[in-house]
Design a protein around this motif. Structure first.
Motif, short mmCIF file in Angstrom:
data_model
loop_
_atom_site.label_atom_id
_atom_site.label_comp_id
_atom_site.label_asym_id
_atom_site.label_seq_id
_atom_site.Cartn_x
_atom_site.Cartn_y
_atom_site.Cartn_z
N ILE A 114 6.81 9.00 1.13
CA ILE A 114 6.07 7.89 1.74
C ILE A 114 6.67 6.55 1.34
CG2 ILE A 114 3.81 6.72 1.78
CD1 ILE A 114 2.57 9.51 1.31
N THR A 115 7.25 6.50 0.15
CA THR A 115 7.76 5.25 -0.41
C THR A 115 8.71 4.50 0.52
OG1 THR A 115 7.49 6.25 -2.59
CG2 THR A 115 8.79 4.24 -2.48
N PRO A 116 9.69 5.18 1.15
CA PRO A 116 10.61 4.44 2.04
C PRO A 116 9.91 3.76 3.23
CG PRO A 116 11.54 6.57 1.48
CD PRO A 116 10.13 6.56 0.98
N LEU A 117 8.78 4.33 3.67
CA LEU A 117 8.04 3.68 4.76
C LEU A 117 7.53 2.31 4.30
CD1 LEU A 117 6.01 6.75 6.06
CD2 LEU A 117 8.10 5.77 7.03
N GLY A 118 7.11 2.24 3.05
CA GLY A 118 6.70 0.96 2.49
C GLY A 118 7.88 0.00 2.39
N GLY A 119 9.04 0.53 2.04
CA GLY A 119 10.25 -0.30 1.99
C GLY A 119 10.60 -0.87 3.35
N VAL A 120 10.44 -0.07 4.39
CA VAL A 120 10.68 -0.55 5.75
C VAL A 120 9.68 -1.65 6.10
CG1 VAL A 120 10.63 0.08 8.20
CG2 VAL A 120 11.79 1.57 6.55
N ALA A 121 8.43 -1.47 5.71
CA ALA A 121 7.42 -2.51 5.97
C ALA A 121 7.79 -3.80 5.25
CB ALA A 121 6.04 -2.03 5.54
N PHE A 122 8.30 -3.69 4.01
CA PHE A 122 8.75 -4.89 3.30
C PHE A 122 9.86 -5.60 4.08
CE2 PHE A 122 7.61 -2.96 -1.12
CZ PHE A 122 6.32 -3.45 -1.02
N LEU A 123 10.82 -4.83 4.57
CA LEU A 123 11.92 -5.44 5.36
C LEU A 123 11.39 -6.11 6.62
CD1 LEU A 123 14.65 -2.69 4.97
CD2 LEU A 123 14.64 -4.98 3.95
N VAL A 124 10.47 -5.47 7.30
CA VAL A 124 9.86 -6.08 8.49
C VAL A 124 9.19 -7.39 8.10
CG1 VAL A 124 7.99 -5.82 10.20
CG2 VAL A 124 9.58 -3.93 9.77
N GLY A 125 8.50 -7.39 6.98
CA GLY A 125 7.84 -8.61 6.51
C GLY A 125 8.82 -9.73 6.24
N TRP A 126 9.92 -9.42 5.57
CA TRP A 126 10.90 -10.48 5.28
C TRP A 126 11.58 -10.98 6.55
CZ3 TRP A 126 9.96 -13.09 1.30
CH2 TRP A 126 9.48 -12.50 0.13
N ILE A 127 11.84 -10.09 7.49
CA ILE A 127 12.43 -10.53 8.77
C ILE A 127 11.44 -11.42 9.52
CG2 ILE A 127 13.20 -9.72 11.04
CD1 ILE A 127 14.40 -7.26 9.48
N LEU A 165 1.24 9.09 -11.58
CA LEU A 165 0.03 9.67 -12.18
C LEU A 165 -0.12 11.16 -11.95
CD1 LEU A 165 -2.64 6.92 -11.41
CD2 LEU A 165 -1.58 7.44 -13.62
N THR A 166 0.31 11.62 -10.76
CA THR A 166 0.05 13.01 -10.39
C THR A 166 1.28 13.91 -10.48
OG1 THR A 166 0.53 12.68 -8.03
CG2 THR A 166 -1.75 12.26 -8.77
N GLY A 167 2.46 13.33 -10.34
CA GLY A 167 3.68 14.14 -10.30
C GLY A 167 3.88 14.86 -8.97
N ILE A 168 3.07 14.56 -7.97
CA ILE A 168 3.20 15.20 -6.65
C ILE A 168 4.42 14.59 -5.97
CG2 ILE A 168 2.12 15.58 -4.41
CD1 ILE A 168 -0.61 15.33 -5.85
N LYS A 169 5.47 15.38 -5.86
CA LYS A 169 6.77 14.87 -5.42
C LYS A 169 6.80 14.41 -3.97
CE LYS A 169 9.33 17.33 -8.91
NZ LYS A 169 9.59 16.31 -9.85
N TRP A 170 6.02 15.04 -3.08
CA TRP A 170 6.08 14.64 -1.67
C TRP A 170 5.61 13.21 -1.46
CZ3 TRP A 170 1.75 13.04 0.78
CH2 TRP A 170 0.52 13.50 0.32
N SER A 187 0.83 -1.21 0.00
CA SER A 187 0.00 0.00 0.00
C SER A 187 0.86 1.26 0.00
CB SER A 187 -0.93 0.01 1.21
OG SER A 187 -1.78 -1.11 1.19
N LEU A 188 1.86 1.30 0.88
CA LEU A 188 2.68 2.50 1.00
C LEU A 188 3.70 2.63 -0.13
CD1 LEU A 188 3.38 2.58 4.85
CD2 LEU A 188 1.75 3.97 3.54
N PHE A 189 4.43 1.56 -0.41
CA PHE A 189 5.48 1.62 -1.43
C PHE A 189 4.88 1.73 -2.83
CE2 PHE A 189 8.61 -0.02 -4.39
CZ PHE A 189 9.81 0.52 -3.94
N SER A 190 4.18 0.69 -3.24
CA SER A 190 3.62 0.70 -4.59
C SER A 190 2.55 1.77 -4.73
CB SER A 190 3.06 -0.68 -4.94
OG SER A 190 4.11 -1.63 -5.00
#
Length: 123
Positions: free
Chosen positions: A101-114, A92-97, A81-84
């Motif tokens: 949020i993307t790295p928070l999704g990456g952290v969630a992925f790492l938590v999942g793999w751990i 789609l929007t070009g809204i840079k901010w 949800s957060l990363f993708s």
């Protein structure tokens, strides 16, 4: 979370990844600049990787009573949800901010793999 629910979440997520990948390849190529199209493709690729990860979580949940498999599944759903999600919206929007949020999704992925490691260790 039951193995059945985790597997269903994996199938839903994989379906979303296929639809988004096809949409990007066929409908967005003329509307997005190449850099944003690459962002879209990254979102779809990681969406699919972690949809498959959800199937691994379902299998782990079916083989062990370890709560870690459910934790991994939840982390993968949050990560998708957060990363993708943030990358799809950014493309789609070009809204840079949204990129913040993307790295928070990456952290969630790492938590999942751990958590998958922990669940597998309890087989």
């Amino acid at each position: 979370m039951t193995p059945r629910i985790i597997a269903m979440l994996g199938a839903i997520s994989a379906s979303v990844a296929v639809v988004c990948g096809a949409f990007g390849a066929h409908a967005l190529t003329e509307h997005l600049e190449p850099r944003m199209l690459a962002v879209w493709e990254t979102a779809a690729r990681y969406n699919m990787y972690h949809a498959l990860g959800l199937f691994a979580c379902a299998w782990l949940a079916s083989q062990t009573k370890a709560r870690a498999a459910s934790v991994a599944a939840i982390a993968f759903v949050v990560g998708i949800s957060l990363f993708s999600g943030s990358l799809y919206l950014l493309a789609l929007t070009g809204i840079k901010w949204l990129g913040a949020i993307t790295p928070l999704g990456g952290v969630a992925f790492l938590v999942g793999w751990i958590a998958c490691i922990v669940a597998a260790a309890r087989l």
